[in-house]
Motif scaffolding. Structure first.
Motif, PDB file in Angstrom:
ATOM      1  N   SER A  19      55.068 -52.172  -5.734  1.00 44.55           N
ATOM      2  CA  SER A  19      54.503 -51.348  -4.655  1.00 44.55           C
ATOM      3  C   SER A  19      53.129 -50.808  -5.035  1.00 44.55           C
ATOM      4  O   SER A  19      52.223 -50.740  -4.197  1.00 44.55           O
ATOM      5  CB  SER A  19      55.450 -50.196  -4.316  1.00 44.55           C
ATOM      6  N   ILE A  20      52.932 -50.466  -6.309  1.00 42.85           N
ATOM      7  CA  ILE A  20      51.631 -49.978  -6.767  1.00 42.85           C
ATOM      8  C   ILE A  20      50.623 -51.127  -6.761  1.00 42.85           C
ATOM      9  O   ILE A  20      49.482 -50.974  -6.325  1.00 42.85           O
ATOM     10  CB  ILE A  20      51.740 -49.368  -8.184  1.00 42.85           C
ATOM     11  N   LEU A  21      51.052 -52.306  -7.235  1.00 42.38           N
ATOM     12  CA  LEU A  21      50.160 -53.471  -7.210  1.00 42.38           C
ATOM     13  C   LEU A  21      49.726 -53.785  -5.779  1.00 42.38           C
ATOM     14  O   LEU A  21      48.571 -54.105  -5.522  1.00 42.38           O
ATOM     15  CB  LEU A  21      50.839 -54.691  -7.835  1.00 42.38           C
ATOM     16  N   GLY A  22      50.674 -53.676  -4.851  1.00 43.23           N
ATOM     17  CA  GLY A  22      50.363 -53.927  -3.445  1.00 43.23           C
ATOM     18  C   GLY A  22      49.326 -52.955  -2.905  1.00 43.23           C
ATOM     19  O   GLY A  22      48.459 -53.323  -2.114  1.00 43.23           O
ATOM     20  N   GLU A  23      49.391 -51.710  -3.354  1.00 36.56           N
ATOM     21  CA  GLU A  23      48.431 -50.701  -2.879  1.00 36.56           C
ATOM     22  C   GLU A  23      47.007 -50.994  -3.337  1.00 36.56           C
ATOM     23  O   GLU A  23      46.048 -50.634  -2.656  1.00 36.56           O
ATOM     24  CB  GLU A  23      48.842 -49.307  -3.353  1.00 36.56           C
ATOM     25  N   ILE A  24      46.852 -51.651  -4.489  1.00 32.62           N
ATOM     26  CA  ILE A  24      45.504 -51.979  -4.949  1.00 32.62           C
ATOM     27  C   ILE A  24      45.134 -53.428  -4.618  1.00 32.62           C
ATOM     28  O   ILE A  24      44.089 -53.923  -5.030  1.00 32.62           O
ATOM     29  CB  ILE A  24      45.313 -51.692  -6.464  1.00 32.62           C
ATOM     30  N   GLY A  25      46.007 -54.105  -3.877  1.00 33.28           N
ATOM     31  CA  GLY A  25      45.703 -55.447  -3.394  1.00 33.28           C
ATOM     32  C   GLY A  25      45.762 -56.530  -4.446  1.00 33.28           C
ATOM     33  O   GLY A  25      44.945 -57.441  -4.428  1.00 33.28           O
ATOM     34  N   THR A  26      46.702 -56.443  -5.362  1.00 28.15           N
ATOM     35  CA  THR A  26      46.822 -57.461  -6.400  1.00 28.15           C
ATOM     36  C   THR A  26      48.282 -57.803  -6.648  1.00 28.15           C
ATOM     37  O   THR A  26      49.175 -57.205  -6.053  1.00 28.15           O
ATOM     38  CB  THR A  26      46.108 -56.994  -7.692  1.00 28.15           C
ATOM     39  N   THR A  27      48.521 -58.770  -7.502  1.00 28.68           N
ATOM     40  CA  THR A  27      49.883 -59.198  -7.825  1.00 28.68           C
ATOM     41  C   THR A  27      49.993 -59.426  -9.329  1.00 28.68           C
ATOM     42  O   THR A  27      48.996 -59.361 -10.051  1.00 28.68           O
ATOM     43  CB  THR A  27      50.229 -60.521  -7.103  1.00 28.68           C
ATOM     44  N   ALA A  28      51.186 -59.755  -9.774  1.00 30.67           N
ATOM     45  CA  ALA A  28      51.411 -60.049 -11.196  1.00 30.67           C
ATOM     46  C   ALA A  28      50.525 -61.215 -11.621  1.00 30.67           C
ATOM     47  O   ALA A  28      50.333 -62.163 -10.864  1.00 30.67           O
ATOM     48  CB  ALA A  28      52.876 -60.392 -11.437  1.00 30.67           C
ATOM     49  N   GLY A  29      49.947 -61.121 -12.797  1.00 31.72           N
ATOM     50  CA  GLY A  29      49.098 -62.172 -13.323  1.00 31.72           C
ATOM     51  C   GLY A  29      47.617 -61.961 -13.038  1.00 31.72           C
ATOM     52  O   GLY A  29      46.776 -62.688 -13.563  1.00 31.72           O
ATOM     53  N   ALA A  30      47.290 -60.975 -12.201  1.00 28.64           N
ATOM     54  CA  ALA A  30      45.888 -60.706 -11.871  1.00 28.64           C
ATOM     55  C   ALA A  30      45.169 -60.109 -13.076  1.00 28.64           C
ATOM     56  O   ALA A  30      45.789 -59.534 -13.964  1.00 28.64           O
ATOM     57  CB  ALA A  30      45.808 -59.741 -10.691  1.00 28.64           C
ATOM     58  N   THR A  31      43.863 -60.236 -13.084  1.00 25.65           N
ATOM     59  CA  THR A  31      43.039 -59.639 -14.134  1.00 25.65           C
ATOM     60  C   THR A  31      42.562 -58.271 -13.664  1.00 25.65           C
ATOM     61  O   THR A  31      42.121 -58.127 -12.520  1.00 25.65           O
ATOM     62  CB  THR A  31      41.820 -60.534 -14.434  1.00 25.65           C
TER      63      THR A  31
END
Length: 84
Positions: A19-31
């Motif tokens: 949910s936090i990753l979604g709020e910053i517009g990214t996913t697992a594996g992002a830099t």
């Protein structure tokens, strides 16, 4: 929301909820770019290296097409012997 720091080899990692990753517009594996401000860790997603590549490729394709047309007026030495 709280999370724990965990030992990962010689480093320390942190589990970031989806949910936090979604709020910053990214996913697992992002830099992410990490920095410290006022004693806080700030993590900012890094735009992909290929961001905007499609627009650049389209521009280059248009330029290449113009160049290709310019070459149509130049004959090759053996053109008369060719059968099309």
């Amino acid at each position: 929301m709280r999370t724990a720091l965990r030992k990962i080899g010689n480093s320390v990692g942190m589990i970031v909820p989806a949910s936090i990753l979604g709020e910053i517009g990214t996913t697992a594996g992002a830099t992410l770019d990490l920095r410290v401000e006022d004693g806080k860790i700030i993590a900012t997603p890094v735009a992909g290296v290929h961001a905007g590549w499609a627009a650049v490729a389209a521009t280059l394709a248009d330029q290449t097409a113009d160049d290709a047309d310019a070459w149509q007026g130049f004959a090759n030495e053996d053109d008369a012997a060719l059968t099309w």
